[in-house]
Design an enzyme around this catalytic site. Structure first.
Site, mmCIF file in Angstrom:
data_model
loop_
_atom_site.group_PDB
_atom_site.id
_atom_site.type_symbol
_atom_site.label_atom_id
_atom_site.label_comp_id
_atom_site.label_asym_id
_atom_site.label_seq_id
_atom_site.Cartn_x
_atom_site.Cartn_y
_atom_site.Cartn_z
ATOM 1 N N LYS A 64 29.714 92.394 5.883
ATOM 2 C CA LYS A 64 29.176 93.704 5.493
ATOM 3 C C LYS A 64 27.667 93.791 5.767
ATOM 4 C CE LYS A 64 29.498 94.377 1.082
ATOM 5 N NZ LYS A 64 28.214 94.357 0.379
ATOM 6 N N ARG A 84 30.235 99.454 -8.016
ATOM 7 C CA ARG A 84 31.077 98.265 -8.147
ATOM 8 C C ARG A 84 32.391 98.555 -8.867
ATOM 9 N NH1 ARG A 84 28.342 93.379 -7.145
ATOM 10 N NH2 ARG A 84 26.115 93.647 -6.795
ATOM 11 N N ARG A 108 31.119 78.699 5.740
ATOM 12 C CA ARG A 108 29.778 78.912 6.287
ATOM 13 C C ARG A 108 28.983 77.611 6.305
ATOM 14 N NH1 ARG A 108 28.661 84.671 3.414
ATOM 15 N NH2 ARG A 108 28.491 83.357 1.556
ATOM 16 N N ARG A 151 25.725 75.723 1.568
ATOM 17 C CA ARG A 151 25.111 76.136 0.306
ATOM 18 C C ARG A 151 26.041 75.808 -0.844
ATOM 19 N NH1 ARG A 151 23.303 82.297 1.106
ATOM 20 N NH2 ARG A 151 24.662 82.359 -0.721
ATOM 21 N N ARG A 154 33.844 86.865 -8.261
ATOM 22 C CA ARG A 154 33.334 88.021 -7.501
ATOM 23 C C ARG A 154 34.483 88.791 -6.849
ATOM 24 N NH1 ARG A 154 29.385 84.257 -5.688
ATOM 25 N NH2 ARG A 154 30.279 84.193 -3.589
#
Length: 224
Positions: A13, A87, A126, A161, A173
């Protein structure tokens, strides 16, 4: 041109939002930055929001919505792309009402479609190059899969990370985003209904495509 963009963490996004910003010279406004700027700037709304945050409470929509609108008016004079808000469906309804009251158009709503497990894999896959974080590497995406444990661009060492490997946090989330009854997807579908009534335009993008194909599809629809 005023745009809302929806997509789960891991959908790209932010990347597509940046492309839209460059192409159409609109302000890319992220919800987190709105809070930070109002609080650091010491605005009245920022002070009210900080009081809630300091107590560990959620900032009520009665403060959040005016903060969002003020930022859109101040930074989005040439158009805006709002990322990360609303949200949930209640925020969607209140935002639409507030935009209408201000006489602000909502030209497009973009939804990047991505299955939940794919989104989770992309986050956990990632990898960051120690030489340049902008070198794309992801163990779950063939087009940018690293060369073993080395950066596919420069051969540098790769790291991940800690928050990208926190499955519980990712699931939390995504629980909010993929909730199509009251959560973020419900908010997106609220605007989809408005589009069916001719009050805005709704663009759906296949998030499993490569970045360039998604970009071409998006820019073509925004240019219609």
């Amino acid at each position: 041109m005023n745009i809302l963009i929806f997509g789960p963490n891991g959908s790209g996004k932010g990347t597509q939002g940046s492309l839209v910003k460059k192409k159409f010279d609109v302000a890319h406004i992220e919800s987190g930055a709105i809070f930070r700027e109002h609080i650091s700037g010491g605005t009245d709304l920022g002070k009210q929001a900080k009081a809630y945050i300091d107590r560990g409470d959620l900032v009520p929509d009665e403060i959040t919505i005016p903060m969002v609108l003020e930022t859109l008016e101040n930074k989005g004079q040439n158009g805006w792309l709002l990322d990360g808000f609303p949200r949930n469906i209640e925020q969607a309804k209140k935002l639409w009402e507030a935009l209408q009251a201000k006489g602000m158009d909502l030209d497009y709503v973009i939804e990047i479609l991505l299955p939940r497990q794919v989104a989770k894999n992309r986050i956990m896959g990632r990898r960051l190059c120690v030489n340049d974080n902008n070198h794309p590497n992801n163990v779950y995406i063939d087009a940018i899969k690293p060369d073993g444990d080395k950066c596919r661009v420069c051969g540098g060492e790769l790291k991940s990370r800690a928050d990208d490997q926190d499955e519980a946090a990712i699931d939390k989330r995504h629980d909010i985003y993929y909730d199509d009854q009251t959560g973020t997807l419900a908010a997106a579908y609220y605007f989809k209904d408005l589009a069916n009534q001719g009050k805005t335009k709704y663009i759906e993008l296949d998030g499993e495509g490569d970045i360039d194909s998604i970009k071409e599809t998006l820019l073509a629809q925004l240019s219609e």
